[in-house]
Design a protein around this motif. Structure first.
Motif, PDB file in Angstrom:
ATOM      1  N   THR A 244     -50.835 -17.451   5.578  1.00 54.23           N
ATOM      2  CA  THR A 244     -49.893 -17.325   4.454  1.00 54.23           C
ATOM      3  C   THR A 244     -50.568 -16.681   3.251  1.00 54.23           C
ATOM      4  O   THR A 244     -49.939 -15.926   2.508  1.00 54.23           O
ATOM      5  CB  THR A 244     -49.306 -18.691   4.063  1.00 54.23           C
ATOM      6  N   LYS A 245     -51.853 -16.945   3.065  1.00 56.25           N
ATOM      7  CA  LYS A 245     -52.596 -16.333   1.949  1.00 56.25           C
ATOM      8  C   LYS A 245     -52.635 -14.816   2.110  1.00 56.25           C
ATOM      9  O   LYS A 245     -52.632 -14.072   1.114  1.00 56.25           O
ATOM     10  CB  LYS A 245     -54.018 -16.905   1.917  1.00 56.25           C
ATOM     11  N   LEU A 246     -52.634 -14.348   3.348  1.00 59.18           N
ATOM     12  CA  LEU A 246     -52.726 -12.911   3.615  1.00 59.18           C
ATOM     13  C   LEU A 246     -51.350 -12.260   3.768  1.00 59.18           C
ATOM     14  O   LEU A 246     -51.246 -11.115   4.197  1.00 59.18           O
ATOM     15  CB  LEU A 246     -53.588 -12.670   4.856  1.00 59.18           C
ATOM     16  N   GLY A 247     -50.291 -12.993   3.420  1.00 62.61           N
ATOM     17  CA  GLY A 247     -48.963 -12.393   3.373  1.00 62.61           C
ATOM     18  C   GLY A 247     -48.277 -12.203   4.704  1.00 62.61           C
ATOM     19  O   GLY A 247     -47.343 -11.398   4.827  1.00 62.61           O
ATOM     20  N   MET A 248     -48.694 -12.973   5.721  1.00 62.97           N
ATOM     21  CA  MET A 248     -48.070 -12.843   7.030  1.00 62.97           C
ATOM     22  C   MET A 248     -46.790 -13.684   7.086  1.00 62.97           C
ATOM     23  O   MET A 248     -46.584 -14.580   6.265  1.00 62.97           O
ATOM     24  CB  MET A 248     -49.054 -13.272   8.120  1.00 62.97           C
ATOM     25  N   ASP A 249     -45.934 -13.363   8.045  1.00 61.45           N
ATOM     26  CA  ASP A 249     -44.722 -14.150   8.288  1.00 61.45           C
ATOM     27  C   ASP A 249     -45.069 -15.181   9.364  1.00 61.45           C
ATOM     28  O   ASP A 249     -45.189 -14.851  10.550  1.00 61.45           O
ATOM     29  CB  ASP A 249     -43.573 -13.251   8.744  1.00 61.45           C
ATOM     30  N   VAL A 250     -45.250 -16.413   8.936  1.00 63.96           N
ATOM     31  CA  VAL A 250     -45.848 -17.449   9.771  1.00 63.96           C
ATOM     32  C   VAL A 250     -44.785 -18.379  10.347  1.00 63.96           C
ATOM     33  O   VAL A 250     -43.929 -18.891   9.615  1.00 63.96           O
ATOM     34  CB  VAL A 250     -46.869 -18.271   8.960  1.00 63.96           C
ATOM     35  N   THR A 251     -44.875 -18.606  11.663  1.00 63.51           N
ATOM     36  CA  THR A 251     -44.058 -19.604  12.335  1.00 63.51           C
ATOM     37  C   THR A 251     -44.977 -20.684  12.888  1.00 63.51           C
ATOM     38  O   THR A 251     -45.894 -20.392  13.666  1.00 63.51           O
ATOM     39  CB  THR A 251     -43.257 -18.992  13.496  1.00 63.51           C
ATOM     40  N   LEU A 252     -44.753 -21.910  12.476  1.00 57.36           N
ATOM     41  CA  LEU A 252     -45.462 -23.061  13.032  1.00 57.36           C
ATOM     42  C   LEU A 252     -44.635 -23.591  14.188  1.00 57.36           C
ATOM     43  O   LEU A 252     -43.536 -24.115  13.986  1.00 57.36           O
ATOM     44  CB  LEU A 252     -45.659 -24.141  11.966  1.00 57.36           C
TER      45      LEU A 252
ATOM     46  N   ASN B 253     -48.434 -20.105  -0.897  1.00 59.88           N
ATOM     47  CA  ASN B 253     -49.149 -18.874  -0.544  1.00 59.88           C
ATOM     48  C   ASN B 253     -48.175 -17.775  -0.116  1.00 59.88           C
ATOM     49  O   ASN B 253     -48.322 -16.607  -0.502  1.00 59.88           O
ATOM     50  CB  ASN B 253     -50.127 -19.134   0.603  1.00 59.88           C
ATOM     51  N   ALA B 254     -47.190 -18.153   0.698  1.00 66.92           N
ATOM     52  CA  ALA B 254     -46.211 -17.170   1.167  1.00 66.92           C
ATOM     53  C   ALA B 254     -45.434 -16.584  -0.004  1.00 66.92           C
ATOM     54  O   ALA B 254     -45.207 -15.365  -0.076  1.00 66.92           O
ATOM     55  CB  ALA B 254     -45.259 -17.825   2.170  1.00 66.92           C
ATOM     56  N   GLU B 255     -45.036 -17.435  -0.922  1.00 71.71           N
ATOM     57  CA  GLU B 255     -44.291 -16.963  -2.093  1.00 71.71           C
ATOM     58  C   GLU B 255     -45.131 -16.026  -2.939  1.00 71.71           C
ATOM     59  O   GLU B 255     -44.649 -14.989  -3.420  1.00 71.71           O
ATOM     60  CB  GLU B 255     -43.848 -18.171  -2.931  1.00 71.71           C
ATOM     61  N   GLN B 256     -46.390 -16.349  -3.129  1.00 69.79           N
ATOM     62  CA  GLN B 256     -47.269 -15.546  -3.983  1.00 69.79           C
ATOM     63  C   GLN B 256     -47.695 -14.240  -3.329  1.00 69.79           C
ATOM     64  O   GLN B 256     -48.037 -13.284  -4.034  1.00 69.79           O
ATOM     65  CB  GLN B 256     -48.505 -16.360  -4.363  1.00 69.79           C
ATOM     66  N   ASN B 257     -47.698 -14.191  -1.990  1.00 70.92           N
ATOM     67  CA  ASN B 257     -48.244 -13.029  -1.297  1.00 70.92           C
ATOM     68  C   ASN B 257     -47.219 -12.276  -0.446  1.00 70.92           C
ATOM     69  O   ASN B 257     -47.597 -11.414   0.355  1.00 70.92           O
ATOM     70  CB  ASN B 257     -49.428 -13.473  -0.424  1.00 70.92           C
ATOM     71  N   GLY B 258     -45.935 -12.589  -0.629  1.00 71.93           N
ATOM     72  CA  GLY B 258     -44.893 -11.799   0.006  1.00 71.93           C
ATOM     73  C   GLY B 258     -44.658 -12.079   1.469  1.00 71.93           C
ATOM     74  O   GLY B 258     -44.027 -11.264   2.158  1.00 71.93           O
ATOM     75  N   GLY B 259     -45.145 -13.225   1.957  1.00 72.78           N
ATOM     76  CA  GLY B 259     -44.916 -13.575   3.349  1.00 72.78           C
ATOM     77  C   GLY B 259     -43.862 -14.659   3.468  1.00 72.78           C
ATOM     78  O   GLY B 259     -43.036 -14.843   2.580  1.00 72.78           O
ATOM     79  N   SER B 260     -43.913 -15.396   4.585  1.00 72.67           N
ATOM     80  CA  SER B 260     -42.943 -16.467   4.787  1.00 72.67           C
ATOM     81  C   SER B 260     -43.558 -17.537   5.677  1.00 72.67           C
ATOM     82  O   SER B 260     -44.569 -17.311   6.344  1.00 72.67           O
ATOM     83  CB  SER B 260     -41.664 -15.925   5.428  1.00 72.67           C
ATOM     84  N   LEU B 261     -42.933 -18.711   5.684  1.00 71.04           N
ATOM     85  CA  LEU B 261     -43.378 -19.827   6.524  1.00 71.04           C
ATOM     86  C   LEU B 261     -42.154 -20.579   7.021  1.00 71.04           C
ATOM     87  O   LEU B 261     -41.287 -20.939   6.226  1.00 71.04           O
ATOM     88  CB  LEU B 261     -44.286 -20.770   5.732  1.00 71.04           C
ATOM     89  N   LYS B 262     -42.103 -20.806   8.318  1.00 67.61           N
ATOM     90  CA  LYS B 262     -41.035 -21.627   8.868  1.00 67.61           C
ATOM     91  C   LYS B 262     -41.581 -22.450  10.035  1.00 67.61           C
ATOM     92  O   LYS B 262     -42.642 -22.141  10.600  1.00 67.61           O
ATOM     93  CB  LYS B 262     -39.852 -20.780   9.329  1.00 67.61           C
ATOM     94  N   VAL B 263     -40.863 -23.500  10.383  1.00 69.56           N
ATOM     95  CA  VAL B 263     -41.208 -24.374  11.504  1.00 69.56           C
ATOM     96  C   VAL B 263     -40.209 -24.148  12.622  1.00 69.56           C
ATOM     97  O   VAL B 263     -38.999 -24.005  12.379  1.00 69.56           O
ATOM     98  CB  VAL B 263     -41.193 -25.858  11.084  1.00 69.56           C
ATOM     99  N   SER B 264     -40.703 -24.097  13.861  1.00 72.75           N
ATOM    100  CA  SER B 264     -39.830 -23.930  15.020  1.00 72.75           C
ATOM    101  C   SER B 264     -40.264 -24.886  16.122  1.00 72.75           C
ATOM    102  O   SER B 264     -41.453 -25.189  16.265  1.00 72.75           O
ATOM    103  CB  SER B 264     -39.883 -22.490  15.539  1.00 72.75           C
ATOM    104  N   HIS B 265     -39.285 -25.349  16.902  1.00 81.59           N
ATOM    105  CA  HIS B 265     -39.566 -26.118  18.107  1.00 81.59           C
ATOM    106  C   HIS B 265     -39.062 -25.377  19.340  1.00 81.59           C
ATOM    107  O   HIS B 265     -39.026 -25.931  20.435  1.00 81.59           O
ATOM    108  CB  HIS B 265     -38.908 -27.506  18.004  1.00 81.59           C
ATOM    109  N   ASP B 266     -38.688 -24.114  19.145  1.00 82.94           N
ATOM    110  CA  ASP B 266     -38.121 -23.271  20.207  1.00 82.94           C
ATOM    111  C   ASP B 266     -39.160 -22.237  20.625  1.00 82.94           C
ATOM    112  O   ASP B 266     -39.465 -21.301  19.872  1.00 82.94           O
ATOM    113  CB  ASP B 266     -36.856 -22.588  19.676  1.00 82.94           C
ATOM    114  N   ILE B 267     -39.707 -22.390  21.812  1.00 81.05           N
ATOM    115  CA  ILE B 267     -40.799 -21.534  22.278  1.00 81.05           C
ATOM    116  C   ILE B 267     -40.393 -20.065  22.313  1.00 81.05           C
ATOM    117  O   ILE B 267     -41.096 -19.199  21.780  1.00 81.05           O
ATOM    118  CB  ILE B 267     -41.287 -21.993  23.665  1.00 81.05           C
ATOM    119  N   GLU B 268     -39.271 -19.747  22.944  1.00 79.72           N
ATOM    120  CA  GLU B 268     -38.875 -18.348  23.095  1.00 79.72           C
ATOM    121  C   GLU B 268     -38.586 -17.700  21.747  1.00 79.72           C
ATOM    122  O   GLU B 268     -38.993 -16.551  21.503  1.00 79.72           O
ATOM    123  CB  GLU B 268     -37.667 -18.240  24.016  1.00 79.72           C
ATOM    124  N   GLU B 269     -37.904 -18.410  20.869  1.00 80.62           N
ATOM    125  CA  GLU B 269     -37.595 -17.869  19.550  1.00 80.62           C
ATOM    126  C   GLU B 269     -38.871 -17.610  18.761  1.00 80.62           C
ATOM    127  O   GLU B 269     -38.994 -16.589  18.069  1.00 80.62           O
ATOM    128  CB  GLU B 269     -36.684 -18.851  18.794  1.00 80.62           C
TER     129      GLU B 269
END
Length: 335
Positions: free
Chosen positions: A195-203, A223-239
């Motif tokens: 997130t610090k490096l501005g990636m779109d992160v899925t946990l 970090n995502a807000e400050q660096n233009g990325g995103s963070l979300k949580v998923s429990h769906d493997i394929e998605e």
């Protein structure tokens, strides 16, 4: 000027992280130097190590320094960390003396101390390394406690080497099965640095019980807000895997079950299918795969994934040497 430690990358700005990665890349191109000439570092291992110990010892040597390796409770006295403790048990000396004495001997102190896996409310305080930082008069480096900032930098350097600009690349941090409950440190750290490096992160994790401590989730969102990325949580493997540029695998224990292994075990056993395999990697955008190592083959990831050109785990492991030299060089001279 206040003494600077390297305990978590969250204490470092994006510009400072980028500077450390640039210096690490320079050390990778030209490994030898004299930045630590005449200097020394004490490496305290409360837990086992292979890559960390080897890379720190070699890193100090390659920069002209000297490393002293200590294992408290084995080849050094057991240490007490509780303030006001009546020391009538197994511990022989208090951190207040240990850190101050070592500070008279060496120029840097590095510490590896895992959680006790009994009570997360206690473990999340990160008492051991914070006590070293409190009493030491030289810089302290985190070699893995409840975060693993050196692994973060090695991982980030490997990603930059293979992908270039990381901005908004899809990054999947996936839980994987392991027969034992493990530290959340690498998962916490992967979340922080991606997130610090501005990636779109899925946990990606099996159930909400495996979502990381809210402290790190909050840092990730910031970090995502400050660096233009995103963070979300998923429990769906394929998605989660769909279109991923990076898949980073790690097993960790569910925080609500810290110290309650028998209660967590059935949940863990029911999710062995979270293994990283060829079918899942085929869903990605020609994605890279990595892991901090050690990795149990055909438990966390298949042979086919580990042996594929997409796997950069060995590059990441090598980079531990280079990033740690950058960290040591940046901190030396403060004490």
């Amino acid at each position: 000027m206040a003494l600077r430690h390297f305990i978590t990358t969250q204490d470092y700005s994006r510009a400072e992280i980028d500077a450390l990665l640039e210096q690490a890349a320079a050390f990778k191109r030209s490994p030898r130097g004299q930045q630590l000439a005449g200097k020394s570092i004490a490496l305290l291992f409360f837990n086992p190590s292979m890559r960390t110990r080897t890379s720190f010892e070699l890193g100090a040597f390659q920069l002209g320094g000297h490393a002293i390796v200590l294992a408290p409770g084995k080849d050094a006295w057991p240490i007490e960390f509780e303030v006001g403790s009546v020391m009538d048990g197994d511990t022989e000396e208090h951190i207040a003396e240990v850190a101050r004495v070592l500070s008279r001997y060496v120029d840097l102190i590095a510490v590896r101390a895992f959680p006790k896996f009994q009570d997360w409310a206690v473990d999340r305080q990160d008492t051991v390394i914070k006590a070293f930082a409190q009493y030491a008069t030289v810089p302290v480096i985190n070699m893995e406690t409840i975060t693993h900032p050196c692994q973060e930098l090695a991982h980030a350097l490997a990603l930059k080497e293979h992908l270039g600009d990381l901005q908004n690349k899809k990054y999947v941090l996936t839980w994987t099965y392991h027969p034992k409950p493990l530290n959340t440190a690498v998962a916490n750290s992967a979340l922080l640095i991606a997130t610090k490096l501005g990636m779109d992160v899925t946990l990606l994790c099996p159930t909400p019980d495996y979502v990381l401590d809210e402290r790190y989730m909050a840092f990730g969102r910031l970090n995502a807000e400050q660096n233009g990325g995103s963070l979300k949580v998923s429990h769906d493997i394929e998605e989660a895997y769909a279109g991923a540029d990076v898949v980073y695998a790690k097993s960790w224990g569910a925080l609500p079950f810290f110290g309650k292994w028998e209660q967590e075990k059935p949940i863990r056993e029911a999710h062995k299918h979270f293994i990283v395999d060829e079918a899942k990697m085929a869903l990605t955008h020609n994605g890279l795969f990595s892991h901090c190592l050690p990795l149990r083959r055909n438990i966390k990831a298949t042979d086919a994934v580990m042996d594929s050109p997409a796997c950069i785990a060995i590059d990441e492991a090598e980079n531990r040497l280079h990033v740690q030299k950058a960290v040591m060089a940046s901190l030396i001279g403060q004490g």
